[in-house]
Design an enzyme around this catalytic site. Structure first.
Site, PDB file in Angstrom:
ATOM      1  N   ASP A  64       0.822  -1.217  -0.056  1.00 16.50           N
ATOM      2  CA  ASP A  64       0.086  -0.016   0.154  1.00 16.50           C
ATOM      3  C   ASP A  64       0.833   1.084  -0.216  1.00 16.50           C
ATOM      4  OD1 ASP A  64      -2.295   1.478   0.248  1.00 16.50           O
ATOM      5  OD2 ASP A  64      -2.174   1.656   2.293  1.00 16.50           O
ATOM      6  N   THR A  97      -3.280   4.889  -3.940  1.00 18.56           N
ATOM      7  CA  THR A  97      -1.992   5.857  -3.047  1.00 18.56           C
ATOM      8  C   THR A  97      -0.549   5.597  -4.149  1.00 18.56           C
ATOM      9  OG1 THR A  97      -1.887   3.958  -1.754  1.00 18.56           O
ATOM     10  CG2 THR A  97      -2.960   5.779  -0.894  1.00 18.56           C
ATOM     11  N   THR A  98      -0.292   4.416  -4.472  1.00 17.28           N
ATOM     12  CA  THR A  98       0.748   4.414  -5.250  1.00 17.28           C
ATOM     13  C   THR A  98       0.572   5.265  -6.539  1.00 17.28           C
ATOM     14  OG1 THR A  98       0.874   2.025  -4.493  1.00 17.28           O
ATOM     15  CG2 THR A  98       2.450   2.656  -6.157  1.00 17.28           C
ATOM     16  N   ASP A 394      -8.673  -0.847   1.897  1.00 16.69           N
ATOM     17  CA  ASP A 394      -8.599  -0.128   0.797  1.00 16.69           C
ATOM     18  C   ASP A 394     -10.127  -0.810  -0.191  1.00 16.69           C
ATOM     19  OD1 ASP A 394      -6.163   0.902   1.177  1.00 16.69           O
ATOM     20  OD2 ASP A 394      -5.330   0.330  -0.707  1.00 16.69           O
TER      21      ASP A 394
HETATM   22  P1  ADP Z   1      -2.397   1.851  -5.746  1.00 12.75           P
HETATM   23  O1  ADP Z   1      -1.959   1.930  -4.422  1.00 12.75           O
HETATM   24  O2  ADP Z   1      -2.317   3.000  -6.502  1.00 12.75           O
HETATM   25  O3  ADP Z   1      -4.044   1.451  -5.732  1.00 12.75           O
HETATM   26  P2  ADP Z   1      -2.188  -0.680  -6.886  1.00 12.75           P
HETATM   27  O4  ADP Z   1      -0.798  -1.472  -6.557  1.00 12.75           O
HETATM   28  O5  ADP Z   1      -3.612  -1.069  -6.135  1.00 12.75           O
HETATM   29  O6  ADP Z   1      -1.877   0.686  -6.830  1.00 12.75           O
HETATM   30  O7  ADP Z   1      -2.577  -0.694  -8.412  1.00 12.75           O
HETATM   31  C1  ADP Z   1      -3.376  -0.059  -9.094  1.00 12.75           C
HETATM   32  C2  ADP Z   1      -3.267  -0.269 -10.360  1.00 12.75           C
HETATM   33  O8  ADP Z   1      -3.313  -1.651 -10.998  1.00 12.75           O
HETATM   34  C3  ADP Z   1      -4.167   0.570 -11.281  1.00 12.75           C
HETATM   35  O9  ADP Z   1      -4.127   1.194 -12.306  1.00 12.75           O
HETATM   36  C4  ADP Z   1      -5.397  -0.734 -11.645  1.00 12.75           C
HETATM   37  O10 ADP Z   1      -6.213  -0.238 -12.898  1.00 12.75           O
HETATM   38  C5  ADP Z   1      -4.230  -1.678 -11.983  1.00 12.75           C
HETATM   39  N1  ADP Z   1      -4.837  -3.098 -12.116  1.00 12.75           N
HETATM   40  C6  ADP Z   1      -5.472  -3.568 -10.923  1.00 12.75           C
HETATM   41  N2  ADP Z   1      -6.077  -4.945 -11.314  1.00 12.75           N
HETATM   42  C7  ADP Z   1      -5.480  -5.035 -12.464  1.00 12.75           C
HETATM   43  C8  ADP Z   1      -5.692  -5.938 -13.719  1.00 12.75           C
HETATM   44  N3  ADP Z   1      -6.070  -7.513 -13.019  1.00 12.75           N
HETATM   45  N4  ADP Z   1      -5.091  -5.927 -14.927  1.00 12.75           N
HETATM   46  C9  ADP Z   1      -4.497  -4.937 -15.249  1.00 12.75           C
HETATM   47  N5  ADP Z   1      -4.540  -3.907 -14.294  1.00 12.75           N
HETATM   48  C10 ADP Z   1      -4.948  -4.033 -12.967  1.00 12.75           C
HETATM   49 MG    MG Z   2      -4.974  -0.233  -5.102  1.00 12.82          MG
END
Ligand code: ADP
Ligand code: MG
Length: 557
Positions: A64, A97-98, A394
């Protein structure tokens, strides 16, 4: 000699450190980029986790962004702004958040060559702000509403959003299982704003699939005295009394000073003490309650007394848990046992004390107001459960967001590519330098799909080229294409149910642009010597003292 005697103009305190101008701006940009590089690899379903070991020796494993940023203990003043935006994204929307940190870092990285070439940062800021407004308008335009669906359908759609959030987490392997659980929990509390109505209890041990949802309240058995074992452990439709008083035999001499003239009077005081406690207990029993909970201690006398009358009791219940029982079962916490009217008692369909792993749990299910839910999390290591809890948080936030403003956008970098294309197109209609800046902003947005590819080990250039081509299609049918995390190609994120609530993107773009503009607008950092350690202060004072002495010596000469 004469020049030495000239008075010096002292503007800032001795030891003040200042640096300014272009060099300072570039150094700030470098610091921010470095922070961006730290969290970069955690983005997306194939993102890696970070193990953070702090000076107290505690270990946290997290994916996170906000948690990592908080634990990093960043000292660089400009880079600290990124910690703040991650935190605000976490509290505003709960996810992304990332993304927000990465975007801010990328905006600045794109701005760096311009700053080096001597572009005034105000020009950059103005263009970035324009670009951000346009981008947000575009997100709103592209967002698809999930309003007007039946409850069952809506639940399915919300579960998709939750699954997308969870897919990037440690518990991503069981995302469907947890997504349904999260949606049920959020649906249970309805549109109540108090998120703490959803309790998450962690019980180490077992498998994550052993986690379960209680449509009510569950909490760990509290400390109990002898006699507890004789109490019944299961009731159907019990009346529940909630207290905030101690049910213990209190020695009254601690509350008041008593002077006795005759030793025989002593007995009367002891009797009075017993009468007080029995009176309280009688009133509890008379109320008709079958379950008595108190935030304060319930002593051995009371425990035995209740056991004899087939009543269950638990003392030292945590405040949050007690409030959740009150909200769910419909009772009110009492601070006195006088005048317990039936309205202040709560009730639920089933009360039960159950074994969960190595712990006993008090579980209240089928509560009338149904306005609360508890997720009992199981799993191996402590760090694992902790991270699972953060991930569920989240997901809960995302589902709540989606319930409130029910518009979603395709994830997997699809929306980012689409805005990027839109901004590039727009920039061509602008004359002047601003065209270049908006183009850079558009390029920065591509960091999301590129990083998703990098983290999954795909050829980012290849995938991005395919995506650009798809999104450039005149018909607009390629608009929802994003990175396909399973095959390494591209896929329609909408069709694959990789959905994100639109607010996540809107907030991320907004916050990241603001942070970038803020950093671009800083051209000088002044470091006050006071902020250093006390030892440094003392040394400074000594230095000044010596300086004074030298001054006198010079005059004599
Ligand atoms: P954050 O902390 O920003 O939420 P995450 O590590 O949760 O970061 O990553 C979020 C990103 O991953 C988003 O851009 C989301 O669209 C993408 N994402 C999540 N699941 C998938 C998936 N199954 N296939 C492609 N992209 C995905
Ligand atoms: Mg996320």
């Amino acid at each position: 000699m004469a020049s030495m005697m000239q008075p010096q103009i002292i503007l800032l305190k001795e030891g003040t450190d200042t640096s300014q101008g272009k060099a300072q701006l570039l150094s700030n940009i470098n610091a921010v980029t470095a922070v961006g590089d730290v969290v970069r690899t955690t983005l997306g379903p194939r993102g890696m986790d970070k193990l953070i070991h702090d000076d107290k020796g505690s270990v946290t494993i997290s994916n996170d962004g906000a948690t990592i940023m908080k634990l990093l203990d960043i000292v660089h003043p400009a880079a600290k702004i990124l910690v703040d935006i991650a935190k605000s994204q976490d509290s505003e929307v709960g996810d992304g958040t990332t993304t927000v940190v990465l975007l801010a870092a990328e905006f600045l990285k794109e701005a760096k060559p311009f700053v080096e070439d001597g572009v005034h940062s105000q020009n950059l800021i103005r263009s970035y702000r324009t670009a951000s407004t346009l981008a947000i308008e575009k997100v709103k335009e592209l967002a698809v509403s999930i309003e007007g669906k039946s409850v069952e359908e809506k639940k399915g759609l919300l579960a998709k959003c939750a699954a997308t959030t969870l897919s990037s987490k440690l518990i991503g392997g069981e995302k469907e299982f947890f997504a349904t659980m999260v949606v049920d929990a959020v649906m249970a509390i309805g549109d109540d704003d108090r998120l703490n109505l959803i309790g998450i209890k962690k019980v180490p041990g077992g498998n994550m699939r052993d986690s379960f949802l209680v449509d009510g309240v569950a909490f760990k058995k509290t400390f109990s005295y002898a006699g507890f074992e004789q109490q019944p452990k299961k009731f159907l439709n019990p009346k529940i009394l909630l207290l905030n008083i101690e049910l213990e035999l209190k020695s009254e001499k601690e509350n008041a000073e008593i002077r006795l003239s005759d030793p025989s009077q002593y007995q009367s005081i002891v009797d009075a003490e017993w009468n007080i406690i029995y009176d309280k207990l009688d009133k509890c029993v008379e109320s008709g309650a079958k379950v008595v909970l108190s935030r304060l201690a319930i002593g051995d006398l009371a425990t035995q007394y209740f056991a004899d009358r087939d009543i269950f009791c638990a003392g030292r219940v945590a405040e949050g848990d007690l409030n959740r029982v009150a909200a769910a079962a419909g009772g009110t916490v009492q601070t006195s046992v006088n005048n317990i009217i039936p309205e202040v008692l709560g009730t639920c369909e089933i009360f039960e004390e159950k074994q969960v792993g190595g712990e006993r749990f008090n579980i209240f299910s089928g509560c009338p107001s149904g306005r609360t839910a508890t997720i009992v999390l199981r799993g191996g290591a402590d760090q694992f459960i902790e991270e699972a809890e953060r991930s569920l948080h989240d997901a809960i936030m995302i589902v709540r967001r989606a319930v409130k403003n029910s518009t979603v956008v395709p994830g997997g970098g699809a929306i980012d590519m689409e805005i990027s294309k839109y901004l590039r197109q727009h920039s061509r209609t602008i004359a002047g330098k601003s065209q270049l800046f908006i183009n850079s902003y558009a390029k920065a947005l591509e960091v999301i799909p590129r990083q998703l590819c990098d983290n999954a080990g795909f050829d980012a250039t290849d995938v991005l080229n395919k995506l650009r081509q798809k999104h450039a299609m005149q018909s607009g049918e390629g608009a929802s294409y994003g990175v396909d995390i399973n095959t390494g190609g591209i896929a329609d994120s909408f069709a694959n149910f990789v959905w994100e609530p639109a607010v996540v993107k809107i907030n991320a773009i907004n916050a990241a642009t603001e942070a970038a503009c803020l950093i671009l607008s800083v051209d000088e950092t002044v470091k006050n010597p006071k902020s250093e350690s006390a030892q440094g202060d003392a040394a400074g004072a000594m230095g000044r003292g010596r300086g004074g002495g030298r001054g006198r010596g010079m005059r004599r000469r």
